[in-house]
Design a protein around this motif. Structure first.
Motif, PDB file in Angstrom:
ATOM      1  N   TRP A  36       0.655  -1.207   0.047  1.00 26.31           N
ATOM      2  CA  TRP A  36       0.046   0.036  -0.014  1.00 26.31           C
ATOM      3  C   TRP A  36       1.066   1.120  -0.006  1.00 26.31           C
ATOM      4  CZ3 TRP A  36      -4.663   0.339  -1.814  1.00 26.31           C
ATOM      5  CH2 TRP A  36      -5.501  -0.625  -1.428  1.00 26.31           C
ATOM      6  N   THR A  53       0.908   3.983  -3.105  1.00 26.73           N
ATOM      7  CA  THR A  53       0.715   5.366  -2.866  1.00 26.73           C
ATOM      8  C   THR A  53       1.826   6.493  -3.578  1.00 26.73           C
ATOM      9  OG1 THR A  53      -0.685   4.926  -0.729  1.00 26.73           O
ATOM     10  CG2 THR A  53       0.246   7.165  -1.255  1.00 26.73           C
ATOM     11  N   ARG A  58       1.547   6.332  -7.052  1.00 32.60           N
ATOM     12  CA  ARG A  58       0.263   6.649  -7.489  1.00 32.60           C
ATOM     13  C   ARG A  58      -0.411   5.937  -8.201  1.00 32.60           C
ATOM     14  NH1 ARG A  58       2.026  13.024  -9.092  1.00 32.60           N
ATOM     15  NH2 ARG A  58       2.831  13.638  -7.164  1.00 32.60           N
ATOM     16  N   ALA A  95      -2.531   3.480  -6.410  1.00 34.48           N
ATOM     17  CA  ALA A  95      -3.232   2.882  -5.483  1.00 34.48           C
ATOM     18  C   ALA A  95      -4.809   2.369  -5.802  1.00 34.48           C
ATOM     19  CB  ALA A  95      -3.425   3.652  -4.168  1.00 34.48           C
ATOM     20  N   ASN A  96      -5.187   3.440  -6.905  1.00 33.33           N
ATOM     21  CA  ASN A  96      -6.542   2.637  -7.162  1.00 33.33           C
ATOM     22  C   ASN A  96      -6.449   1.572  -8.105  1.00 33.33           C
ATOM     23  OD1 ASN A  96      -7.692   4.752  -5.855  1.00 33.33           O
ATOM     24  ND2 ASN A  96      -7.561   6.289  -7.448  1.00 33.33           N
ATOM     25  N   VAL A  97      -5.330   1.830  -8.945  1.00 35.60           N
ATOM     26  CA  VAL A  97      -5.145   0.579  -9.980  1.00 35.60           C
ATOM     27  C   VAL A  97      -4.884  -0.864  -9.178  1.00 35.60           C
ATOM     28  CG1 VAL A  97      -3.516  -0.411 -11.617  1.00 35.60           C
ATOM     29  CG2 VAL A  97      -3.969   1.923 -11.738  1.00 35.60           C
ATOM     30  N   ARG A 153      -5.641  -1.605  -5.902  1.00 37.68           N
ATOM     31  CA  ARG A 153      -6.453  -1.996  -4.929  1.00 37.68           C
ATOM     32  C   ARG A 153      -7.345  -3.269  -5.146  1.00 37.68           C
ATOM     33  NH1 ARG A 153      -8.643   2.641  -4.232  1.00 37.68           N
ATOM     34  NH2 ARG A 153      -7.787   3.064  -2.314  1.00 37.68           N
TER      35      ARG A 153
END
Length: 205
Positions: A184, A188, A191, A193-195, A197
């Motif tokens: 995690w 972050t 950049r 994190a959304n990919v 998750r």
């Protein structure tokens, strides 16, 4: 007798090569030895040129990651990354024939003929965070740690393929070389994190 034909100088250079697996001209200069001794010893078959500007004793057993040490000597601002870092950490099945390195955005591409390079550019924490040092053939080589490397694989998935990133995540996790906290953190930093998750959630479900 010319200075460069002095057998004591030859012995001093060979002793240095015995102690220091990979040798450069600057190493001789630091010890007050003439750089021309390198070419003379190569001609005499007592040293071999293993890369541009890098020398070693002939037939010496060298580390499987010797090419990374050569790059660290020739491009000191670089950090081993992506497929080459996966190989160092024993994660996944990639066996790149090029050395993958990260360098700062404002740095010129290293001019190295051998080994072949694949260069990616990073900045800020993406370039400075998560670096470990491995000693390879006497050279301290900077390599991104396992979790940072996996995050980088997702960040550069368009270069290496999402399948490679997923394999690295699953294999590194199954080998317990990755922690969720570290993944995690570097997701972050990179950049992504959304990919990452849904994939991070899938390995813990």
């Amino acid at each position: 007798m010319t200075p460069t034909s002095d057998p004591t100088l030859e012995q001093a250079v060979l002793a240095l090569a015995e102690h220091q697996t990979l040798l450069r001209a600057r190493d001789l200069a630091e010890h007050g030895l003439p750089r021309v001794m390198l070419s003379r010893l190569v001609s005499a078959g007592k040293l071999e040129r293993v890369a541009r500007g890098v020398y070693s004793l002939p037939g010496r057993s060298l580390h499987e990651h010797r090419s990374l040490a050569e790059v660290a000597l020739l491009a000191p601002r670089s950090v081993v990354c992506l497929l080459s870092a996966l190989r160092v950490h024993g994660i996944g099945t990639q066996a790149p024939f090029e050395v993958w390195v990260a360098i700062p955005h404002n740095s010129p591409t290293p001019r190295i003929d051998q080994p072949a390079l694949r260069v990616v550019r990073m900045s800020g924490e993406s370039l400075t965070d998560g670096i470990e040092h491995f000693t390879i053939d006497g050279v301290k080589v900077p390599v991104f740690n396992a979790a940072k490397t996996v995050a980088d694989c997702f960040k550069y998935r368009n270069k290496i393929g999402l399948d490679v990133a997923l394999e690295a995540l699953r294999d590194g996790w199954s080998q317990r070389k990755l922690s969720m906290d570290a993944l995690w953190h570097y997701a972050t930093v990179d950049r992504v994190a959304n990919v990452m998750r849904p994939y991070l959630e899938s390995i813990t479900s």
